[in-house]
Design a protein around this motif. Structure first.
Motif, mmCIF file in Angstrom:
data_model
loop_
_atom_site.group_PDB
_atom_site.id
_atom_site.type_symbol
_atom_site.label_atom_id
_atom_site.label_comp_id
_atom_site.label_asym_id
_atom_site.label_seq_id
_atom_site.Cartn_x
_atom_site.Cartn_y
_atom_site.Cartn_z
ATOM 1 N N TYR B 249 21.719 -11.629 -42.897
ATOM 2 C CA TYR B 249 22.096 -10.861 -44.092
ATOM 3 C C TYR B 249 21.019 -9.838 -44.438
ATOM 4 O O TYR B 249 21.306 -8.663 -44.643
ATOM 5 C CB TYR B 249 22.322 -11.824 -45.271
ATOM 6 N N SER B 250 19.759 -10.294 -44.483
ATOM 7 C CA SER B 250 18.734 -9.330 -44.905
ATOM 8 C C SER B 250 18.501 -8.257 -43.848
ATOM 9 O O SER B 250 18.224 -7.113 -44.192
ATOM 10 C CB SER B 250 17.429 -10.009 -45.338
ATOM 11 N N SER B 251 18.651 -8.623 -42.561
ATOM 12 C CA SER B 251 18.507 -7.581 -41.528
ATOM 13 C C SER B 251 19.575 -6.506 -41.703
ATOM 14 O O SER B 251 19.299 -5.312 -41.603
ATOM 15 C CB SER B 251 18.673 -8.176 -40.131
ATOM 16 N N PHE B 253 21.829 -5.958 -44.446
ATOM 17 C CA PHE B 253 22.119 -5.305 -45.722
ATOM 18 C C PHE B 253 20.899 -4.895 -46.529
ATOM 19 O O PHE B 253 21.005 -4.120 -47.458
ATOM 20 C CB PHE B 253 23.026 -6.200 -46.563
ATOM 21 N N LEU B 254 19.740 -5.453 -46.222
ATOM 22 C CA LEU B 254 18.557 -5.027 -46.966
ATOM 23 C C LEU B 254 17.674 -4.128 -46.116
ATOM 24 O O LEU B 254 16.953 -3.293 -46.622
ATOM 25 C CB LEU B 254 17.749 -6.241 -47.450
ATOM 26 N N ASN B 255 17.755 -4.351 -44.800
ATOM 27 C CA ASN B 255 16.900 -3.562 -43.917
ATOM 28 C C ASN B 255 17.687 -2.555 -43.087
ATOM 29 O O ASN B 255 17.110 -1.818 -42.300
ATOM 30 C CB ASN B 255 16.112 -4.500 -43.012
ATOM 31 N N TYR B 256 19.008 -2.555 -43.237
ATOM 32 C CA TYR B 256 19.890 -1.612 -42.554
ATOM 33 C C TYR B 256 19.681 -1.603 -41.035
ATOM 34 O O TYR B 256 19.662 -0.552 -40.417
ATOM 35 C CB TYR B 256 19.742 -0.211 -43.151
#
Lengths: 429, 290
Positions: B249-251, B253-256
């Motif tokens: 998820y963070s890769s 949606f937060l880190n694009y």
């Protein structure tokens, strides 16, 4: 049976082909849309529905009133608002605005999200638009890239801890101007049986307090830009010192017990119940704190981590809730009219006083006590929130996580080294 | 062939749904795992196996994998053992047992996001009910910073995951226990089998299909337990509760970094496939016969 197997393979192959092909056709479509993006002027006076997406659920009532006035002035434009929780907005806004069907006008966070949307070419260049002059020029830099004004920050926030003025007066504590007097002040509150700093270490605390803690340890405003360029390291003195100071606050009992597991709700509760002298978040909590405890007298206080003569900055500001026009929109002209309307000083004042948020627009008159507290800070020497100058989300997380590591007992040097290893992987070194 | 064609309308809706909702995203993820797509830009480049190398060396991915294994083992152990013990108590038909089954099942129907929020308050080290309870019963020394201590945070969440699903697994075990023919047990008792012998030589082997379902379902469920972690800790403190799903998820949606996230998803898929395969082999579900 064999025929069925062949059919399954055939279906799989068709899916593979369509999966591979979907993006190229999608991009073609996008290109066609962007070419025809400025058709708004031709469709003048025709009924237009503008989609406006943002993350400020608490501002909806005030914005609805402003939108009603806008629709009165431009009867052919109707604005439809969609609001998402801020964490969801960070992750899903890009996908929503990518095809231009929603978010003719959208808001964007500075930093990683702004960079990603700029890379994807989803901003309409607002450089030279007359309404840009309605904003304080030094407060709209967060929406600029390569000399172009892609977005216009609307809100002005100070990411500086809030202090309880009455408790400071009661214990005869002056606002500290250097690190030693800061520690001495915290000791007074600790001895009085109060929590010196309510710190939400599990969620927003590290990302907020790091800014004022690092601002004078690394006065270079580009320090995190240099970190991502490989020209500075978290193992350098500026960050190790910052981490050591966080550790000192924790080890001396100046943060509440088990601060690293504390969420913002419980920390705010400590502060509004006047059991804590300082709340380690930012000015965005002033209005809600006051609503919870109307007797609360609040001020803003940034920890100065160096001696008074070495201090360069007095605090941290962030300009956020950046208004932008979607380059894939079919109604860019109407979208600009909406931003122009929001940037008028009387409308911005209505927004500010209604929502308890300071704004970046010129000549706005603030009426509430909390907004006046914040507006005093506009004359002080503050710097833009360092955390938002980090463009890589994982680097940002590594930095804030190193604060959680020291609060969990890890040494400043080790926490810095572990975070630096992640940073180096992220920046490809 | 004609017969097959006549049957086609019956399987087609399911096949279409499966193809659109499962196969298409899976194949897309596989495709994007060979690119550097950021999830937004219309263009991207093929990078070959670069993402696979990078992700396998990624410090956070490795931490997430380690945390996921800890989380899974804890959940599988607690959930299987406790739900089996409960099932052994409540599998016989009586009004009280029906009530208890419903009671134990109750947490399963709660949304996991609500469960996460409720337990975040219970675990709060300063205001939470758990530490207060320990204080009241004189066990203050056991009070912990449940979600803030990196050493125990992942186990605290695992306990919540188990709490929420034990009732569900107990129902599966009850069904398995009820399907064991009574005469086999009677014959064993007549032959002089002890309670322990009866359990390990008769009940457990015949319970293998239910156990396999419970263990594999729990494994998969605990591997993809995104919502609890996301609501309770967000992967913190300092990556202590970061698991593969939050990493993906963070890769993305937060880190694009959609290419990287897709690669981690492919690793995730392979891992679950291998574990499930091994579990079915180890539990020898194919050998059960009455």
């Amino acid at each position: 049976m064999r025929k069925w197997s062949w059919m399954t393979i055939l279906v799989a192959v068709m899916l593979l082909v369509s999966a591979c092909g979907s993006n190229s056709s999608g991009s073609q479509h996008n290109k066609q849309q962007s070419n025809g993006g400025n058709s708004g002027s031709e469709a003048e006076k025709q009924d237009v529905t503008l989609s406006f997406i943002h993350w400020r659920g608490e501002d909806v009532e005030v914005l609805d009133g402003i939108i009603a006035k806008f629709e009165q002035e431009y009867p052919y434009i109707h604005v439809e608002t969609q609001v998402f929780p801020s964490d969801q907005y960070q992750s899903t806004a890009q996908a929503k605005i990518a095809d231009g069907s929603v978010g003719d006008v959208f808001t964007v966070f500075p930093g990683a999200q702004f960079q990603a949307i700029a890379r994807a070419g989803l901003f309409t260049d607002l450089t030279g638009e007359s309404f840009v002059e309605h904003f304080e020029p030094n407060l709209i830099a967060a929406g600029q890239q390569d000399g172009k004004q892609f977005a216009l920050p609307y809100q002005l926030v100070y990411n500086i801890p809030i202090y309880n003025v009455a408790l400071f007066e009661q214990h005869q504590v002056e606002v500290p101007l250097d690190w030693d007097s800061f520690l001495a002040a915290l000791e007074v509150f600790k001895q009085a049986g109060l929590t010196p700093i309510a710190f939400p270490g599990a969620d927003i605390g590290p990302g907020q307090l790091m800014n004022s803690m690092v601002m004078n340890n690394a006065p270079d405003e580009d320090i995190f830009v240099k970190l991502e360029a490989g020209e500075a390291k978290l193992t350098d003195e500026w960050w190790v010192k910052t981490l050591a100071q966080f550790k000192e606050l924790n080890d001396k009992g100046y943060l509440q017990k088990d601060a690293v597991g504390a969420k913002q709700d419980s920390s705010i509760a400590l502060f509004v119940q006047e059991q804590a002298a300082i709340l380690g978040t930012g000015s965005f909590h002033l209005a809600s704190n006051k609503a919870s405890n109307p007797n609360l007298k609040q001020g803003l206080l940034a920890p100065i981590t160096v001696s008074a003569d070495e201090a360069v900055y007095e605090g941290i500001h962030t300009t956020t809730f950046m208004l932008a026009v979607n380059s894939k929109s079919k109604h860019t002209e109407e979208a600009k009219l909406f931003i122009e309307f929001l940037s008028r000083s009387d409308i911005a004042a209505e927004y500010a006083n209604g929502t308890g948020q300071n704004v970046t627009v010129k000549d706005v008159e603030y009426t509430s006590e909390e907004l006046q507290i914040v507006s005093e800070w506009t004359t002080k020497h503050t710097r833009f929130q360092p955390r938002f100058t980090i463009s890589n989300g994982e680097v940002q997380k590594a930095v804030t996580n190193s604060i959680q590591a020291v609060l969990s007992g890890v040494s400043a040097e080790q926490a810095a080294a572990e975070a630096q290893a992640i940073v180096e992987q992220q920046i490809g070194q | 062939m004609k017969k097959h064609l006549r049957l086609l309308p019956f399987i087609l809706p399911g096949l279409v749904l499966y193809a659109v909702l499962f196969m298409y995203p899976t194949i897309s993820a596989l495709y994007y795992s060979f690119t550097n797509w950021d999830g937004l830009s219309p263009s991207y480049q093929y990078v070959g196996l670069q993402n696979y190398v990078k992700v396998s060396e990624d410090i956070i991915f490795r931490k997430s994998l380690g945390n996921n294994v800890k989380f899974m083992l804890t959940v599988v152990l607690i959930q299987t053992v406790v739900s089996l013990l409960l099932a052994l108590q409540i599998y016989k038909k009586s009004k009280l047992n029906v009530f208890l089954r419903a009671l134990y099942f109750l947490p399963t129907i709660l949304s996991s996001v609500s469960v996460g929020f409720i337990w975040t308050f219970i675990y709060d080290s300063n205001l939470g009910a758990l530490n207060k309870l320990l204080q009241i019963i004189g066990l203050e020394s056991l009070a912990q910073n449940w979600l803030g201590n990196p050493g125990i945070a992942i186990f605290s969440i695992a306990a919540v995951q188990a709490w929420a699903h034990i009732g569900q697994m107990a129902v599966l075990f009850v069904a398995g226990l009820q399907s064991i023919p009574a005469e086999i047990k009677e014959a064993a008792i007549l032959d002089g089998a002890s309670q322990t012998g009866l359990f390990f030589r008769i009940t457990w082997p015949l319970l293998a299909p239910a156990a396999a379902i419970v263990v594999s379902y729990t494994t998969i469920q605990s591997f993809k337990a995104f919502d609890l972690v996301f609501t309770m800790t967000g992967g913190g403190p300092n990556y202590a509760t970061e698991i593969l799903s939050t990493y993906i998820y963070s890769s993305a949606f937060l880190n694009y970094a959609f290419g990287k996230a897709a690669t981690a998803s492919v690793y995730f898929l392979l891992l679950i496939a291998v574990i499930t395969f091994l579990q079915f082999k180890l539990l020898r579900t194919d050998r059960v016969s009455y």
